[in-house]
Every structure is written in structure tokens, then in C-alpha cells.
Write a protein that holds these residues in place. Structure first.
Motif, PDB file in Angstrom:
ATOM      1  N   VAL A   1      -7.245   8.433  -6.291  1.00  0.00           N
ATOM      2  CA  VAL A   1      -6.372   9.117  -5.339  1.00  0.00           C
ATOM      3  C   VAL A   1      -5.976  10.460  -5.939  1.00  0.00           C
ATOM      4  CG1 VAL A   1      -5.477   6.979  -4.345  1.00  0.00           C
ATOM      5  CG2 VAL A   1      -4.225   8.079  -6.207  1.00  0.00           C
ATOM      6  N   ARG A   2      -5.726  11.416  -5.086  1.00  0.00           N
ATOM      7  CA  ARG A   2      -5.338  12.756  -5.531  1.00  0.00           C
ATOM      8  C   ARG A   2      -3.835  12.770  -5.825  1.00  0.00           C
ATOM      9  NH1 ARG A   2      -8.573  16.164  -0.841  1.00  0.00           N
ATOM     10  NH2 ARG A   2     -10.695  15.771  -1.617  1.00  0.00           N
ATOM     11  N   VAL A   3      -3.486  12.413  -7.046  1.00  0.00           N
ATOM     12  CA  VAL A   3      -2.087  12.302  -7.445  1.00  0.00           C
ATOM     13  C   VAL A   3      -1.389  13.646  -7.243  1.00  0.00           C
ATOM     14  CG1 VAL A   3      -0.514  11.806  -9.350  1.00  0.00           C
ATOM     15  CG2 VAL A   3      -2.640  10.486  -9.100  1.00  0.00           C
ATOM     16  N   ASP A   4      -0.212  13.594  -6.623  1.00  0.00           N
ATOM     17  CA  ASP A   4       0.536  14.831  -6.355  1.00  0.00           C
ATOM     18  C   ASP A   4       1.706  14.959  -7.332  1.00  0.00           C
ATOM     19  OD1 ASP A   4       2.531  13.080  -5.313  1.00  0.00           O
ATOM     20  OD2 ASP A   4       1.615  13.165  -3.329  1.00  0.00           O
ATOM     21  N   ASP A   5       2.636  15.847  -7.047  1.00  0.00           N
ATOM     22  CA  ASP A   5       3.733  16.136  -7.966  1.00  0.00           C
ATOM     23  C   ASP A   5       5.030  15.384  -7.645  1.00  0.00           C
ATOM     24  OD1 ASP A   5       2.125  17.948  -9.346  1.00  0.00           O
ATOM     25  OD2 ASP A   5       2.665  19.605  -8.002  1.00  0.00           O
ATOM     26  N   VAL A   6       4.989  14.466  -6.672  1.00  0.00           N
ATOM     27  CA  VAL A   6       6.196  13.719  -6.309  1.00  0.00           C
ATOM     28  C   VAL A   6       6.553  12.737  -7.427  1.00  0.00           C
ATOM     29  CG1 VAL A   6       7.203  12.106  -4.646  1.00  0.00           C
ATOM     30  CG2 VAL A   6       5.707  13.960  -3.862  1.00  0.00           C
ATOM     31  N   GLU A   7       7.823  12.662  -7.781  1.00  0.00           N
ATOM     32  CA  GLU A   7       8.260  11.821  -8.889  1.00  0.00           C
ATOM     33  C   GLU A   7       9.248  10.733  -8.486  1.00  0.00           C
ATOM     34  OE1 GLU A   7       9.641  14.253 -12.076  1.00  0.00           O
ATOM     35  OE2 GLU A   7       7.606  14.946 -12.582  1.00  0.00           O
ATOM     36  N   GLU A   8       9.651  10.703  -7.225  1.00  0.00           N
ATOM     37  CA  GLU A   8      10.553   9.664  -6.745  1.00  0.00           C
ATOM     38  C   GLU A   8      10.036   9.146  -5.409  1.00  0.00           C
ATOM     39  OE1 GLU A   8      14.234  11.761  -6.363  1.00  0.00           O
ATOM     40  OE2 GLU A   8      14.877  11.242  -8.386  1.00  0.00           O
ATOM     41  N   PHE A   9      10.325   7.869  -5.134  1.00  0.00           N
ATOM     42  CA  PHE A   9       9.924   7.319  -3.844  1.00  0.00           C
ATOM     43  C   PHE A   9      11.142   7.215  -2.944  1.00  0.00           C
ATOM     44  CE2 PHE A   9       9.066   3.788  -0.871  1.00  0.00           C
ATOM     45  CZ  PHE A   9       7.916   4.301  -0.285  1.00  0.00           C
ATOM     46  N   ASN A  10      11.219   8.120  -2.005  1.00  0.00           N
ATOM     47  CA  ASN A  10      12.274   8.059  -0.999  1.00  0.00           C
ATOM     48  C   ASN A  10      11.903   8.971   0.167  1.00  0.00           C
ATOM     49  OD1 ASN A  10      13.456  10.788  -1.534  1.00  0.00           O
ATOM     50  ND2 ASN A  10      14.009   9.852  -3.498  1.00  0.00           N
TER      51      ASN A  10
ATOM     52  N   ARG B   1      13.055  11.798   1.383  1.00  0.00           N
ATOM     53  CA  ARG B   1      12.965  13.254   1.245  1.00  0.00           C
ATOM     54  C   ARG B   1      11.943  13.684   0.208  1.00  0.00           C
ATOM     55  NH1 ARG B   1      19.296  14.741   2.366  1.00  0.00           N
ATOM     56  NH2 ARG B   1      19.649  12.851   1.140  1.00  0.00           N
ATOM     57  N   ALA B   2      11.883  12.974  -0.925  1.00  0.00           N
ATOM     58  CA  ALA B   2      10.911  13.347  -1.953  1.00  0.00           C
ATOM     59  C   ALA B   2       9.486  13.224  -1.434  1.00  0.00           C
ATOM     60  CB  ALA B   2      11.102  12.462  -3.186  1.00  0.00           C
ATOM     61  N   ALA B   3       9.245  12.216  -0.582  1.00  0.00           N
ATOM     62  CA  ALA B   3       7.891  11.968  -0.079  1.00  0.00           C
ATOM     63  C   ALA B   3       7.369  13.103   0.790  1.00  0.00           C
ATOM     64  CB  ALA B   3       7.861  10.661   0.704  1.00  0.00           C
ATOM     65  N   THR B   4       8.277  13.906   1.370  1.00  0.00           N
ATOM     66  CA  THR B   4       7.830  14.999   2.242  1.00  0.00           C
ATOM     67  C   THR B   4       7.032  16.053   1.491  1.00  0.00           C
ATOM     68  OG1 THR B   4       9.870  16.279   1.938  1.00  0.00           O
ATOM     69  CG2 THR B   4       9.841  14.682   3.734  1.00  0.00           C
ATOM     70  N   LYS B   5       7.142  16.068   0.167  1.00  0.00           N
ATOM     71  CA  LYS B   5       6.441  17.067  -0.646  1.00  0.00           C
ATOM     72  C   LYS B   5       5.075  16.578  -1.105  1.00  0.00           C
ATOM     73  CE  LYS B   5      10.993  18.443  -2.394  1.00  0.00           C
ATOM     74  NZ  LYS B   5      11.862  18.529  -3.602  1.00  0.00           N
TER      75      LYS B   5
END
Length: 403
Positions: A361-370, A372-376
């Protein structure tokens, strides 16, 4: 893994965080760091999805074509062998006062005694040409199947939706004799259920203990049994379903999945998380290629407006996520089927967070699961119906469109 009703809205009491943002979820956050994140509209933006329609969509079926009502799925999920021509309903064990006003739509979240109540209801005789098949589900939930000639699913619900009101009169939604007959049978069923249950031994004991009696049955979600292409035929995957409620089990059963029962799974915040975790891990060790997992307590807390319960339950589920992350060489998708905000106490059309962890999977820069964070994240914003296509492509099992 679908955490039912996990999505929410920011709450002043939590410093304008959502319950998911406020909860301590180290495993979900670790998964976000290792995966690709986004937000998902279970049906489409702004649509308030039911748990049934959202799961249908997430499994890649068109809910506008497949969904005929909640009842057939609930009935199939609790083990009723529904047949063509049957009309099925989802029901609540509820509490009514002597004036017929509903004082508790869920009968004190009843957990015990519903099997005995169901036996009494099955002795009801309203119409010699209509067979009544009634069965308890988890907690306050139950199913009703009407079997006979000349019936229709084109009738309204009896559920008043809120306490302090009587059951709604069931009305035919067209001018056919079938719809009129079915509405009449249901109205008599509701009235007779109160007559049969108000002095039932189970309810007398509940009253003695200061608990709300389950003294009336409220049907809703009428539907005829739909034709669904089996999941295994549609995707070529051997599938299992682990779910707590009859509704989601029924979706899995009608889709042709193997059902895995979990002892102590109540569908509420009091569910046996350890048994669910054990059941997931045991099923994962078998030769299934796909597992649909639904854990329901966060939705119950949302409907009850219990903020602390929702936060604590999400933290319990985080432990299950941590256990599953120990399994190598799989695609693990974590999301919700809809939002059930504490402030609304019902489903809303707010999108839900989603993360996919797995090979390449193309790992992104998100560091939290919620929310608002997921929108990035790199998944951006998708619809539920996109999910199986994305998964099949990641698994290299999709077919090319075009030359």
C-alpha cells in the motif's frame, strides 16, 4: 473490520474533539502510520446510511437495487429460513404504559427472558391464513415474519422513534388489497402483543426488580426477501462473517458467507470483547480469503448519548485491532459503517475514517486514526461501493477494464 457507529462530531465536553479523537488508541494510530488513510461516505455524501444499507454498499452491492427493507436481513441473521413471498420485519421489545404510550423503546436494554416471550408470541393466532413466525435476536431486538398468500411489504412502520408516543398505526403505502391486509394484521399483532405480554411471568419478574417490562412488540423495516448474487460468486473469495447483531449476520448469510457465532456478543458496550478477539483470530487461522467483522458497541453508546461509554468502548476495540495487526500478509481495512454522533443520538451523513494496511500500500503521512487526521490521507474521499474494487485491485484479483 467495521466499528459500527464509530464516527462522530466534535464535542465541547471533549475539548471539541470527537470520541475517537479523545480515545487512547495506540494500535489504531500505529495502523494509520503503516497504512493508507482517507474518509468514506458509506452510500454517498450527506446520505444518512443505515447499518444495513452501508454494509450492503461496502460489500460492493447497490443498496438501491438490493435493499428491500431491514426485516429480511434481520430474520435471516437470527436463523429464520425466510422463503419467497415472506414479509419480514425488524422488531423491538418495548415498554408501554396502561394508556398504550411507549415509555422505553428498548425495554431497559433487556438481555434475558426474550426467548420465553418469543414462545408466547408464536402462539398468537390473528388470521387463519397468515402464519406468525417470531424470534428473538440480541438484546431488545427481534424479528417477525408473516407467511401466507396475499401479503405485501408496502406498509409503514409502527415505531414512534421516540418515547412518550404510542406506536404508530401501520398504514398501507398503496391501494392494493395485499397492503391493506398486511397493515391490518400488523396493527392487530401489536395490540395483541400487549395483551399477551403485560402479565407475562418474565415481565412480572422484571417489574419486581424495578426493570422496564418487555410488554409490547414494535415492528418496522418491512421487506421481501431480495435476490443477491453470492459474495463468493461475485468476487471469487471464500468469506466468513463475524457480527454481533442479527441484522449484520443476516446480510452475511444472504450474501452466502459462513457465519461465526461469538458467545457473549451482545451488540452493546457490555459485549465480550475477549471472545470476539478470540473468534476473529481463530477464524483468521482457517482457509478464508475474506472476513467481514462488525463490532457494535460504539453505535449503542452513540444512540444513548453516552459520551464516556463511547470513548471507553473505542479504547476496548483498539486492543482487538492490536491483536489483528500481528497477523502477517493480509490486507486489514478498519472503518465504520456510519457516524452516530453523541449530540444527535442517531445516524448522520458525516463521512467516516478509513485505513488500509497491507502489502505494497502507498503509505501516507497520516499518524493518527480519526475523522480529521484521515482527511489528509492518500485514499482521499471514497464511497463505500469503491472499497471492494480497491481491495480486489490490491489483491491482484481484479480484471482489466479495456484493452
Amino acid at each position: 473490520m467495521i466499528i459500527d457507529g464509530m464516527g462522530d462530531r466534535p464535542l465541547k465536553e471533549l475539548g471539541y474533539k470527537t470520541p475517537l479523537e479523545a480515545a487512547k488508541t495506540p494500535n489504531m494510530d500505529k495502523m494509520a502510520k503503516m497504512g493508507i488513510n482517507g474518509i468514506m461516505d458509506p452510500i454517498k455524501p450527506g446520505i444518512r446510511a443505515g447499518s444495513d444499507t452501508s454494509h450492503i454498499s461496502i460489500l460492493g452491492y447497490d443498496p438501491y437495487q438490493v435493499y428491500t427493507g431491514r426485516g429480511p436481513f434481520e430474520a435471516a441473521g437470527v436463523g429464520v429460513d425466510v422463503m419467497p413471498g415472506d414479509i419480514a420485519f425488524r422488531c423491538n421489545f418495548s415498554t408501554a404504559d396502561a394508556n398504550g404510550t411507549i415509555t422505553d423503546r428498548r425495554a431497559g436494554r433487556i438481555r434475558n427472558g426474550t426467548e420465553e416471550i418469543a414462545k408466547t408470541i408464536n402462539s398468537m393466532d390473528i388470521d387463519e391464513n397468515v402464519e406468525i413466525i417470531f424470534k428473538e435476536s440480541t438484546g431488545h431486538r427481534a424479528v417477525l415474519v408473516l407467511r401466507g398468500n396475499g401479503l405485501s411489504d408496502n406498509v409503514s412502520d409502527a415505531d414512534p422513534k421516540h418515547e412518550g408516543k404510542p406506536p404508530k398505526e401501520v398504514l398501507p403505502l398503496d391501494n392494493t388489497e395485499e397492503a391493506k391486509k398486511t397493515a391490518d394484521v400488523l396493527n392487530r399483532f401489536i395490540e395483541e402483543s400487549y395483551n399477551m405480554l403485560k402479565d407475562h411471568p418474565v415481565n412480572l419478574k422484571r417489574i419486581e426488580k424495578g426493570k422496564n417490562p418487555a410488554n409490547i412488540i414494535i415492528p418496522r423495516g418491512a421487506g421481501a426477501v431480495p435476490h443477491v448474487q453470492p459474495f463468493g460468486e461475485k468476487y471469487g473469495l471464500k468469506a466468513a462473517c463475524i457480527a454481533e447483531t442479527g441484522l449484520i449476520k443476516g446480510i452475511g448469510k444472504i450474501a452466502g458467507m459462513d457465519l461465526v457465532d461469538i458467545d457473549g456478543a451482545t451488540g452493546g458496550v457490555d459485549t465480550n470483547i475477549e471472545n470476539i478477539k478470540k473468534g476473529i483470530m481463530e477464524t483468521a487461522s482457517k482457509d478464508y480469503e475474506f472476513m467481514l467483522i462488525n463490532i457494535d458497541g460504539a453505535d449503542e453508546a452513540g444512540h444513548d448519548g453516552e459520551m464516556d461509554d463511547k470513548v471507553k468502548f473505542i479504547e476496548k476495540v483498539d486492543d482487538v485491532v492490536g491483536e489483528m495487526m500481528q497477523i502477517d500478509d493480509l490486507y486489514f481495512i478498519l472503518t465504520a459503517d456510519h457516524s452516530t454522533p453523541i449530540s444527535v443520538m442517531d445516524h448522520t451523513g458525516d463521512p467516516v475514517p478509513i485505513v488500509i494496511k497491507g502489502p505494497e500500500v502507498r503509505v501516507d503521512d497520516v499518524e493518527e486514526f480519526n475523522e480529521r487526521a484521515a482527511t489528509k490521507g492518500g485514499l482521499c474521499r471514497i464511497r463505500g461501493r469503491n472499497l471492494m474494487d480497491i481491495l480486489m485491485d490490491l489483491m491482484n484479483k481484479s480484471t482489466k477494464f479495456g484493452a
